[in-house]
Enzyme design. Structure first.
Site, PDB file in Angstrom:
ATOM      1  N   CYS A 116       0.812  -1.229   0.000  1.00 16.13           N
ATOM      2  CA  CYS A 116       0.000   0.000   0.000  1.00 16.13           C
ATOM      3  C   CYS A 116       0.841   1.273   0.000  1.00 16.13           C
ATOM      4  O   CYS A 116       0.318   2.359  -0.234  1.00 16.13           O
ATOM      5  CB  CYS A 116      -0.964  -0.013   1.173  1.00 16.13           C
ATOM      6  SG  CYS A 116      -1.913  -1.528   1.271  1.00 16.13           S
ATOM      7  N   HIS A 240      -3.009   6.807   3.349  1.00 16.01           N
ATOM      8  CA  HIS A 240      -3.483   5.541   2.777  1.00 16.01           C
ATOM      9  C   HIS A 240      -4.871   5.242   3.331  1.00 16.01           C
ATOM     10  O   HIS A 240      -5.098   5.312   4.536  1.00 16.01           O
ATOM     11  CB  HIS A 240      -2.486   4.436   3.131  1.00 16.01           C
ATOM     12  CG  HIS A 240      -2.979   3.064   2.847  1.00 16.01           C
ATOM     13  ND1 HIS A 240      -3.681   2.752   1.691  1.00 16.01           N
ATOM     14  CD2 HIS A 240      -2.900   1.912   3.556  1.00 16.01           C
ATOM     15  CE1 HIS A 240      -4.002   1.470   1.720  1.00 16.01           C
ATOM     16  NE2 HIS A 240      -3.542   0.942   2.831  1.00 16.01           N
ATOM     17  N   ASN A 270     -10.143  -0.244   0.589  1.00 17.73           N
ATOM     18  CA  ASN A 270      -8.670  -0.204   0.558  1.00 17.73           C
ATOM     19  C   ASN A 270      -8.181  -0.742  -0.790  1.00 17.73           C
ATOM     20  O   ASN A 270      -8.253  -1.941  -1.039  1.00 17.73           O
ATOM     21  CB  ASN A 270      -8.130  -1.046   1.714  1.00 17.73           C
ATOM     22  CG  ASN A 270      -6.611  -1.054   1.766  1.00 17.73           C
ATOM     23  OD1 ASN A 270      -5.935  -0.682   0.798  1.00 17.73           O
ATOM     24  ND2 ASN A 270      -6.066  -1.477   2.885  1.00 17.73           N
TER      25      ASN A 270
HETATM   26  O1  UT7 Z   1      -3.307  -1.739   3.794  1.00 19.20           O
HETATM   27  C1  UT7 Z   1      -3.164  -2.299   5.057  1.00 19.20           C
HETATM   28  C2  UT7 Z   1      -4.275  -3.254   5.234  1.00 19.20           C
HETATM   29  N1  UT7 Z   1      -4.713  -3.664   6.497  1.00 19.20           N
HETATM   30  C3  UT7 Z   1      -5.263  -2.866   7.430  1.00 19.20           C
HETATM   31  O2  UT7 Z   1      -5.244  -1.676   7.417  1.00 19.20           O
HETATM   32  C4  UT7 Z   1      -5.952  -3.613   8.537  1.00 19.20           C
HETATM   33  C5  UT7 Z   1      -5.918  -2.909   9.846  1.00 19.20           C
HETATM   34  N2  UT7 Z   1      -6.889  -3.511  10.756  1.00 19.20           N
HETATM   35  C6  UT7 Z   1      -8.194  -3.163  10.726  1.00 19.20           C
HETATM   36  O3  UT7 Z   1      -8.613  -2.341   9.934  1.00 19.20           O
HETATM   37  C7  UT7 Z   1      -9.095  -3.790  11.777  1.00 19.20           C
HETATM   38  O4  UT7 Z   1      -8.312  -4.526  12.685  1.00 19.20           O
HETATM   39  C8  UT7 Z   1     -10.193  -4.704  11.174  1.00 19.20           C
HETATM   40  C9  UT7 Z   1     -11.198  -3.862  10.402  1.00 19.20           C
HETATM   41  C10 UT7 Z   1      -9.595  -5.781  10.284  1.00 19.20           C
HETATM   42  C11 UT7 Z   1     -10.946  -5.375  12.324  1.00 19.20           C
HETATM   43  O5  UT7 Z   1     -11.460  -4.378  13.191  1.00 19.20           O
HETATM   44  P1  UT7 Z   1     -11.232  -4.474  14.765  1.00 19.20           P
HETATM   45  O6  UT7 Z   1     -11.859  -3.297  15.376  1.00 19.20           O
HETATM   46  O7  UT7 Z   1      -9.774  -4.696  15.013  1.00 19.20           O
HETATM   47  O8  UT7 Z   1     -12.077  -5.724  15.118  1.00 19.20           O
HETATM   48  P2  UT7 Z   1     -11.677  -7.008  15.969  1.00 19.20           P
HETATM   49  O9  UT7 Z   1     -10.904  -7.951  15.136  1.00 19.20           O
HETATM   50  O10 UT7 Z   1     -11.105  -6.560  17.287  1.00 19.20           O
HETATM   51  O11 UT7 Z   1     -13.092  -7.618  16.283  1.00 19.20           O
HETATM   52  C12 UT7 Z   1     -14.036  -6.953  17.148  1.00 19.20           C
HETATM   53  C13 UT7 Z   1     -15.330  -7.763  17.146  1.00 19.20           C
HETATM   54  C14 UT7 Z   1     -15.103  -9.236  17.385  1.00 19.20           C
HETATM   55  O12 UT7 Z   1     -16.236  -9.737  18.078  1.00 19.20           O
HETATM   56  P3  UT7 Z   1     -16.210  -9.946  19.671  1.00 19.20           P
HETATM   57  O13 UT7 Z   1     -15.092 -10.905  19.929  1.00 19.20           O
HETATM   58  O14 UT7 Z   1     -15.974  -8.596  20.248  1.00 19.20           O
HETATM   59  O15 UT7 Z   1     -17.577 -10.489  19.953  1.00 19.20           O
HETATM   60  C15 UT7 Z   1     -15.067  -9.807  15.986  1.00 19.20           C
HETATM   61  O16 UT7 Z   1     -15.422 -11.176  15.973  1.00 19.20           O
HETATM   62  O17 UT7 Z   1     -15.947  -7.657  15.862  1.00 19.20           O
HETATM   63  C16 UT7 Z   1     -16.093  -8.954  15.286  1.00 19.20           C
HETATM   64  N3  UT7 Z   1     -15.825  -8.828  13.860  1.00 19.20           N
HETATM   65  C17 UT7 Z   1     -16.781  -8.562  12.961  1.00 19.20           C
HETATM   66  N4  UT7 Z   1     -18.102  -8.399  13.075  1.00 19.20           N
HETATM   67  C18 UT7 Z   1     -18.803  -8.129  11.948  1.00 19.20           C
HETATM   68  C19 UT7 Z   1     -14.628  -8.907  13.216  1.00 19.20           C
HETATM   69  N5  UT7 Z   1     -14.793  -8.691  11.916  1.00 19.20           N
HETATM   70  C20 UT7 Z   1     -16.109  -8.477  11.714  1.00 19.20           C
HETATM   71  C21 UT7 Z   1     -16.893  -8.199  10.584  1.00 19.20           C
HETATM   72  N6  UT7 Z   1     -18.229  -8.019  10.742  1.00 19.20           N
HETATM   73  N7  UT7 Z   1     -16.356  -8.079   9.340  1.00 19.20           N
END
Ligand code: UT7
Length: 316
Positions: A116, A240, A270
């Site tokens: 990226c 980005h 993204n």
């Molecule tokens: O170019 C570089 C590319 N990569 C990035 O920039 C990625 C950077 N990371 C992120 O953007 C975030 O970490 C994500 C968007 C991937 C995930 O967001 P998060 O706030 O870190 O979520 P999390 O993994 O901590 O999950 C929070 C909750 C969990 O549920 P519980 O355990 O709190 O009940 C997940 O199971 O949200 C749940 N969850 C979802 N729910 C609905 C995780 N993904 C999803 C989803 N839809 N897509």
């Protein structure tokens, strides 16, 4: 730390173009096939919809053609094509070969893979070639991540999409637009975001998030320090477009208000190497940039790479 030596021949962007995948995929479309929902995606990422479809060459040809038309430059007079992509169409040859031929260029052409951060890597590289005597360069950032996403993995499928942004750079007699730059990488973090050859992308989203803010802020700070400018002098920051929460946190730490941030994530998702040029040229097309505005591009990505560049818009 590399500082541009005095007297080096500069360059400026004289034309630009953008392209998106042809198919719009909304959050509700994704919610129909996997365990997610529109509200979660909007709140946690800032993405409302994304566009997918097309090959890396097709999107690059579309944005590259628009950039050439806007600049009015004869394609045969371009001296080098630098294509930033992390999703080439084939292993060999580089996708830039296909793009070079389709656009009627008669010059050296190569791909750059810095994930990226790719467009900023390519932009800085092209400035180096122009300083070494090339007159005109075409710089393109394109990715088609939809082709390497597991469409059942809600961790990645909600984020990544396809797009392309292109710029024609022409050498100037003055210092040009690039005021300062920084390119970084930390290969020890390669396992946070990767795709094996022929396989889908895998990501430790939480760790990427945690590191992203820090490395964006570090890189942007170095670039501002090289130039001797402070955050209050930045007219537009072009981060980005990975996650609105990463952008907000980085801008807060840098001291740049969010109303000075270029934003396209809402409708692009993204798009990796295309993310920064799409946001930059969207802002330019919207009339947000005026002569001599300081524009700070800053990205991060797999590798883990980081890159930033300070441009003085329109400068000669
Ligand atoms: O170019 C570089 C590319 N990569 C990035 O920039 C990625 C950077 N990371 C992120 O953007 C975030 O970490 C994500 C968007 C991937 C995930 O967001 P998060 O706030 O870190 O979520 P999390 O993994 O901590 O999950 C929070 C909750 C969990 O549920 P519980 O355990 O709190 O009940 C997940 O199971 O949200 C749940 N969850 C979802 N729910 C609905 C995780 N993904 C999803 C989803 N839809 N897509």
């Amino acid at each position: 730390m590399p500082i541009i030596p005095a007297g080096v021949r500069g360059a400026r962007i004289t034309g630009w173009g953008s392209a998106l995948g042809h198919k719009v995929v909304t959050n509700n479309d994704l919610a129909a096939t996997m365990e997610t929902n529109d509200e979660w995606i909007r709140e946690r990422t800032g993405i409302h919809q994304r566009s997918i479809g097309g090959t890396t060459a097709e999107l690059s040809i579309a944005s590259g053609r628009a950039a050439l038309e806007m600049s009015g430059v004869d394609p045969a007079s371009i001296d080098v094509l630098v294509l930033a992509t992390t999703t080439p169409d084939r292993t060999v040859p580089a996708t830039s070969a296909n793009v070079q031929n389709a656009l009627g260029l008669r010059c050296g052409a190569f791909d750059v893979n810095a994930a990226c951060s790719g467009f900023v890597y390519a932009l800085v590289t092209a400035h180096g070639l122009l300083a070494m005597g090339a007159q005109r360069a075409l710089v393109i950032g394109t990715d088609t991540l939809s082709r390497i996403v597991d469409w059942t993995d809600r961790n990645t499928a909600i984020l990544f999409a396809d797009g392309s942004g292109a710029a024609v750079l022409e050498a100037t007699s003055g210092p040009g637009q690039l005021v300062s730059w920084d390119l970084d990488a930390d290969g020890s973090l390669e396992d946070l975001l990767f795709a094996e050859l022929g396989e889908n992308v895998q990501m430790n989203g939480k760790e990427v998030f945690r590191r992203a803010v820090r490395i964006m802020v570090d890189s942007a700070t170095k670039t501002m320090q090289h130039a001797g400018v402070t955050a209050d002098q930045i007219a537009l920051i072009v981060p980005h477009q990975a996650n609105i929460r990463i952008i907000t946190a980085a801008c807060e730490r840098l001291g740049v208000p969010m109303d000075r941030a270029a934003m396209t994530i809402e409708y692009t998702g993204n798009t990796s190497s295309a993310s920064i040029p799409l946001a930059l040229f969207h802002a330019a097309d919207a009339g947000r940039l005026k002569q001599d505005d300081l524009v700070l591009l800053v990205g991060f990505g797999a590798g883990m790479t980081a890159a930033s560049a300070l441009l003085k818009w329109g400068a000669l």
